[in-house]
Structures are given as structure tokens and as C-alpha cells.
Design a protein around this motif. Sequence first.
Motif, PDB file in Angstrom:
ATOM      1  N   ARG A   1     -14.850   6.875  -1.197  1.00  0.00           N
ATOM      2  CA  ARG A   1     -13.889   7.425  -2.155  1.00  0.00           C
ATOM      3  C   ARG A   1     -12.451   7.098  -1.812  1.00  0.00           C
ATOM      4  NH1 ARG A   1     -13.069  13.605  -4.512  1.00  0.00           N
ATOM      5  NH2 ARG A   1     -11.042  13.158  -5.446  1.00  0.00           N
ATOM      6  N   TYR A   2     -12.017   7.368  -0.583  1.00  0.00           N
ATOM      7  CA  TYR A   2     -10.628   7.141  -0.203  1.00  0.00           C
ATOM      8  C   TYR A   2     -10.502   5.885   0.643  1.00  0.00           C
ATOM      9  CZ  TYR A   2     -10.147  12.056  -1.491  1.00  0.00           C
ATOM     10  OH  TYR A   2     -10.174  13.250  -2.168  1.00  0.00           O
ATOM     11  N   GLY A   3      -9.422   5.162   0.428  1.00  0.00           N
ATOM     12  CA  GLY A   3      -9.145   3.999   1.262  1.00  0.00           C
ATOM     13  C   GLY A   3      -7.642   3.774   1.325  1.00  0.00           C
ATOM     14  N   SER A   4      -7.195   3.260   2.455  1.00  0.00           N
ATOM     15  CA  SER A   4      -5.772   2.930   2.585  1.00  0.00           C
ATOM     16  C   SER A   4      -5.640   1.678   3.427  1.00  0.00           C
ATOM     17  CB  SER A   4      -4.990   4.084   3.214  1.00  0.00           C
ATOM     18  OG  SER A   4      -5.450   4.340   4.526  1.00  0.00           O
ATOM     19  N   ALA A   5      -4.545   0.959   3.191  1.00  0.00           N
ATOM     20  CA  ALA A   5      -4.297  -0.262   3.957  1.00  0.00           C
ATOM     21  C   ALA A   5      -2.810  -0.565   3.977  1.00  0.00           C
ATOM     22  CB  ALA A   5      -5.065  -1.435   3.355  1.00  0.00           C
ATOM     23  N   TYR A   6      -2.346  -0.929   5.152  1.00  0.00           N
ATOM     24  CA  TYR A   6      -1.011  -1.494   5.329  1.00  0.00           C
ATOM     25  C   TYR A   6      -1.200  -2.987   5.551  1.00  0.00           C
ATOM     26  CZ  TYR A   6       1.087   3.104   6.326  1.00  0.00           C
ATOM     27  OH  TYR A   6       1.553   4.385   6.251  1.00  0.00           O
TER      28      TYR A   6
ATOM     29  N   ALA B   1       3.501  -3.850   2.830  1.00  0.00           N
ATOM     30  CA  ALA B   1       3.045  -3.057   1.682  1.00  0.00           C
ATOM     31  C   ALA B   1       1.953  -2.093   2.127  1.00  0.00           C
ATOM     32  CB  ALA B   1       2.517  -3.958   0.567  1.00  0.00           C
ATOM     33  N   ARG B   2       1.920  -0.944   1.445  1.00  0.00           N
ATOM     34  CA  ARG B   2       0.894   0.069   1.712  1.00  0.00           C
ATOM     35  C   ARG B   2       0.274   0.468   0.382  1.00  0.00           C
ATOM     36  NH1 ARG B   2       3.742   4.857   3.875  1.00  0.00           N
ATOM     37  NH2 ARG B   2       4.488   4.967   1.733  1.00  0.00           N
ATOM     38  N   THR B   3      -1.055   0.583   0.376  1.00  0.00           N
ATOM     39  CA  THR B   3      -1.766   1.088  -0.800  1.00  0.00           C
ATOM     40  C   THR B   3      -2.759   2.151  -0.365  1.00  0.00           C
ATOM     41  OG1 THR B   3      -1.579  -1.030  -1.958  1.00  0.00           O
ATOM     42  CG2 THR B   3      -3.240   0.497  -2.766  1.00  0.00           C
ATOM     43  N   ILE B   4      -2.808   3.223  -1.135  1.00  0.00           N
ATOM     44  CA  ILE B   4      -3.805   4.274  -0.950  1.00  0.00           C
ATOM     45  C   ILE B   4      -4.584   4.372  -2.254  1.00  0.00           C
ATOM     46  CG2 ILE B   4      -4.212   6.725  -0.544  1.00  0.00           C
ATOM     47  CD1 ILE B   4      -1.019   5.261   0.667  1.00  0.00           C
ATOM     48  N   VAL B   5      -5.912   4.369  -2.147  1.00  0.00           N
ATOM     49  CA  VAL B   5      -6.807   4.413  -3.309  1.00  0.00           C
ATOM     50  C   VAL B   5      -7.693   5.639  -3.216  1.00  0.00           C
ATOM     51  CG1 VAL B   5      -8.780   3.276  -4.447  1.00  0.00           C
ATOM     52  CG2 VAL B   5      -6.859   1.904  -3.620  1.00  0.00           C
ATOM     53  N   ASP B   6      -7.856   6.327  -4.330  1.00  0.00           N
ATOM     54  CA  ASP B   6      -8.819   7.413  -4.470  1.00  0.00           C
ATOM     55  C   ASP B   6      -9.647   7.113  -5.709  1.00  0.00           C
ATOM     56  OD1 ASP B   6     -10.245   9.792  -4.772  1.00  0.00           O
ATOM     57  OD2 ASP B   6      -8.476  11.037  -5.138  1.00  0.00           O
TER      58      ASP B   6
ATOM     59  N   GLU C   1       6.155 -10.409  -1.045  1.00  0.00           N
ATOM     60  CA  GLU C   1       6.079  -9.007  -1.468  1.00  0.00           C
ATOM     61  C   GLU C   1       4.847  -8.774  -2.344  1.00  0.00           C
ATOM     62  OE1 GLU C   1      10.942  -8.319  -1.650  1.00  0.00           O
ATOM     63  OE2 GLU C   1       9.808  -8.662  -3.503  1.00  0.00           O
ATOM     64  N   ILE C   2       4.672  -9.625  -3.341  1.00  0.00           N
ATOM     65  CA  ILE C   2       3.553  -9.456  -4.278  1.00  0.00           C
ATOM     66  C   ILE C   2       2.227  -9.728  -3.582  1.00  0.00           C
ATOM     67  CG2 ILE C   2       2.530 -10.314  -6.433  1.00  0.00           C
ATOM     68  CD1 ILE C   2       5.482 -10.920  -7.323  1.00  0.00           C
ATOM     69  N   GLU C   3       2.199 -10.720  -2.723  1.00  0.00           N
ATOM     70  CA  GLU C   3       0.971 -11.022  -1.984  1.00  0.00           C
ATOM     71  C   GLU C   3       0.570  -9.847  -1.104  1.00  0.00           C
ATOM     72  OE1 GLU C   3      -0.688 -14.501   0.993  1.00  0.00           O
ATOM     73  OE2 GLU C   3       0.782 -15.020  -0.555  1.00  0.00           O
ATOM     74  N   ALA C   4       1.523  -9.225  -0.437  1.00  0.00           N
ATOM     75  CA  ALA C   4       1.216  -8.064   0.401  1.00  0.00           C
ATOM     76  C   ALA C   4       0.672  -6.912  -0.442  1.00  0.00           C
ATOM     77  CB  ALA C   4       2.463  -7.629   1.171  1.00  0.00           C
ATOM     78  N   ILE C   5       1.227  -6.726  -1.646  1.00  0.00           N
ATOM     79  CA  ILE C   5       0.746  -5.665  -2.537  1.00  0.00           C
ATOM     80  C   ILE C   5      -0.701  -5.926  -2.953  1.00  0.00           C
ATOM     81  CG2 ILE C   5       1.008  -4.742  -4.886  1.00  0.00           C
ATOM     82  CD1 ILE C   5       4.087  -5.025  -4.414  1.00  0.00           C
ATOM     83  N   PHE C   6      -1.007  -7.133  -3.401  1.00  0.00           N
ATOM     84  CA  PHE C   6      -2.376  -7.444  -3.820  1.00  0.00           C
ATOM     85  C   PHE C   6      -3.365  -7.307  -2.665  1.00  0.00           C
ATOM     86  CE2 PHE C   6      -0.749  -8.910  -7.819  1.00  0.00           C
ATOM     87  CZ  PHE C   6      -1.828  -8.919  -8.687  1.00  0.00           C
ATOM     88  N   LYS C   7      -2.970  -7.790  -1.486  1.00  0.00           N
ATOM     89  CA  LYS C   7      -3.870  -7.701  -0.326  1.00  0.00           C
ATOM     90  C   LYS C   7      -4.075  -6.250   0.102  1.00  0.00           C
ATOM     91  CE  LYS C   7      -2.961 -12.254   1.723  1.00  0.00           C
ATOM     92  NZ  LYS C   7      -2.300 -12.948   2.850  1.00  0.00           N
ATOM     93  N   SER C   8      -3.012  -5.451   0.094  1.00  0.00           N
ATOM     94  CA  SER C   8      -3.170  -4.052   0.521  1.00  0.00           C
ATOM     95  C   SER C   8      -4.031  -3.284  -0.477  1.00  0.00           C
ATOM     96  CB  SER C   8      -1.813  -3.371   0.725  1.00  0.00           C
ATOM     97  OG  SER C   8      -1.114  -3.202  -0.481  1.00  0.00           O
ATOM     98  N   PHE C   9      -3.863  -3.555  -1.764  1.00  0.00           N
ATOM     99  CA  PHE C   9      -4.733  -2.917  -2.756  1.00  0.00           C
ATOM    100  C   PHE C   9      -6.188  -3.320  -2.531  1.00  0.00           C
ATOM    101  CE2 PHE C   9      -6.973  -3.110  -6.854  1.00  0.00           C
ATOM    102  CZ  PHE C   9      -7.002  -1.755  -7.151  1.00  0.00           C
ATOM    103  N   ALA C  10      -6.430  -4.604  -2.318  1.00  0.00           N
ATOM    104  CA  ALA C  10      -7.794  -5.099  -2.112  1.00  0.00           C
ATOM    105  C   ALA C  10      -8.443  -4.450  -0.898  1.00  0.00           C
ATOM    106  CB  ALA C  10      -7.768  -6.620  -1.958  1.00  0.00           C
ATOM    107  N   ARG C  11      -7.708  -4.385   0.209  1.00  0.00           N
ATOM    108  CA  ARG C  11      -8.256  -3.806   1.446  1.00  0.00           C
ATOM    109  C   ARG C  11      -8.511  -2.310   1.297  1.00  0.00           C
ATOM    110  NH1 ARG C  11     -10.168  -6.993   5.800  1.00  0.00           N
ATOM    111  NH2 ARG C  11      -9.393  -9.065   5.305  1.00  0.00           N
ATOM    112  N   ALA C  12      -7.605  -1.594   0.638  1.00  0.00           N
ATOM    113  CA  ALA C  12      -7.803  -0.162   0.423  1.00  0.00           C
ATOM    114  C   ALA C  12      -9.010   0.090  -0.483  1.00  0.00           C
ATOM    115  CB  ALA C  12      -6.543   0.457  -0.176  1.00  0.00           C
ATOM    116  N   LEU C  13      -9.148  -0.714  -1.531  1.00  0.00           N
ATOM    117  CA  LEU C  13     -10.292  -0.574  -2.431  1.00  0.00           C
ATOM    118  C   LEU C  13     -11.600  -0.874  -1.711  1.00  0.00           C
ATOM    119  CD1 LEU C  13     -11.252  -0.046  -5.359  1.00  0.00           C
ATOM    120  CD2 LEU C  13     -10.957  -2.500  -5.781  1.00  0.00           C
ATOM    121  N   LYS C  14     -11.587  -1.869  -0.849  1.00  0.00           N
ATOM    122  CA  LYS C  14     -12.798  -2.215  -0.087  1.00  0.00           C
ATOM    123  C   LYS C  14     -13.273  -1.028   0.743  1.00  0.00           C
ATOM    124  CE  LYS C  14     -14.662  -5.702   3.030  1.00  0.00           C
ATOM    125  NZ  LYS C  14     -14.408  -6.989   3.684  1.00  0.00           N
TER     126      LYS C  14
END
Length: 192
Positions: free
Chosen positions: A88-93, A101-106, A160-173
Motif C-alpha cells: 500500500r505505502y511506498g516512498s523513494a528519494y 526528488a521525493r515521492t510518497i505513494v499510498d 529534475e524531471i528524471e528524478a521525479i519520474f524515477k522517484s515515483f516509479a520506485r515508490a510505486l514499486k
Amino acid sequence: MTYRKIRNTNETQLNIELANNGQPSHIDTGVGFLDHMLTLFTFHSGLTLNIVANGDTYVDDHHVTEDIGIVIGQLLQELTRDQRSFTRYGSAYIPMDETLARTIVDISGRPYLSFNAKLSKEKVGTFDTELVEEFFRALVINARLTVHIDLIRGGNTHHEIEAIFKSFARALKVALMPSKDGLIPSSKGVIE
């Protein structure tokens, strides 16, 4: 399992498949920078995307970028609904050279996007950088995710954009990994 959607409008014609099997992807959006970002997304999320898209890119890249986000979100929502066991939850820097970039996914069933990224430039090549937020908003709303994206440190706009896409992908994984107990990851017993 592979999920597939065809979306035809006066602005775009999309044929998109999504699977959580780590197979090679084929991405042809007609927007080179978006192809690059989605290729990184599939690599870092472990998801497979097959995309054939045509759109009114002679106007600009807005419609095809947003519509691809919509369809990927719909497919992700189907995947999570069927999967039933996920962390359910994932986060990645993610650093990309000078950027961070940091993304948190729920996987919450409640669509919400907090996008806190002041991108350095308005364009990367011919791609309008404001479309990054449009893409994620379309994806998050249709996938029914809660997502917080923060660009903590900036620099080169591509980075910047690459870090955002990668952090989202890793958090979702991480969020999609099966839960250890196999239960629905909510005290309510359901995620809708």
C-alpha cells in the motif's frame, strides 16, 4: 495479467497495455521526451508498458501527455483492484546528479496529488515542463492514488524531471509489493 485500453478521441488515439511482470516495454507516444521518461518509469517500477499513441502534437504535446496519464492511471487502478495484496505505502528519494526528488505513494482509493516542484525552465527541448504535473495529475486521479511529489533540490531541468519520474516509479514499486500477510492493507478491510 495484462491490462489493455484503447482510447480514441478527436485529439488522441491510444492503445496501451500494462502488466506487472517486468517484461521489456515498447513505448511510442510521438513525444520523444515523454518516451524517455516512461522508459525510465518502467525500468524503475518493474511494470511493463506497451504504448502506441497518435495525437495532435502539431498543436502541442498537452493532449497526448495528459491522455496517456489518464489511461495508465485507469490501468493501474484495474491492476491494484485485482491484485488485492499489496504493501500500500511506498516512498523513494532519488538523486539525479545535483537534483533530489521525493515521492510518497499510498494506494488509498482516494485520489489526491500534491505536486511541489518548481522546475527550472519552461521547456526541455520542445517539451513543455508544465506537462509533468498534468501527466501525474491525470495518472493519480484515474489510478485513485494519494501521491506527494516534492522536488527538494533543483538544477538542470531534465535532471529534475528524471528524478521525479524515477522517484515515483520506485515508490510505486514498493507500494505494489505483496503484503506479508496477504490481507487487504486497510483497517477498514477494504480499499475503494
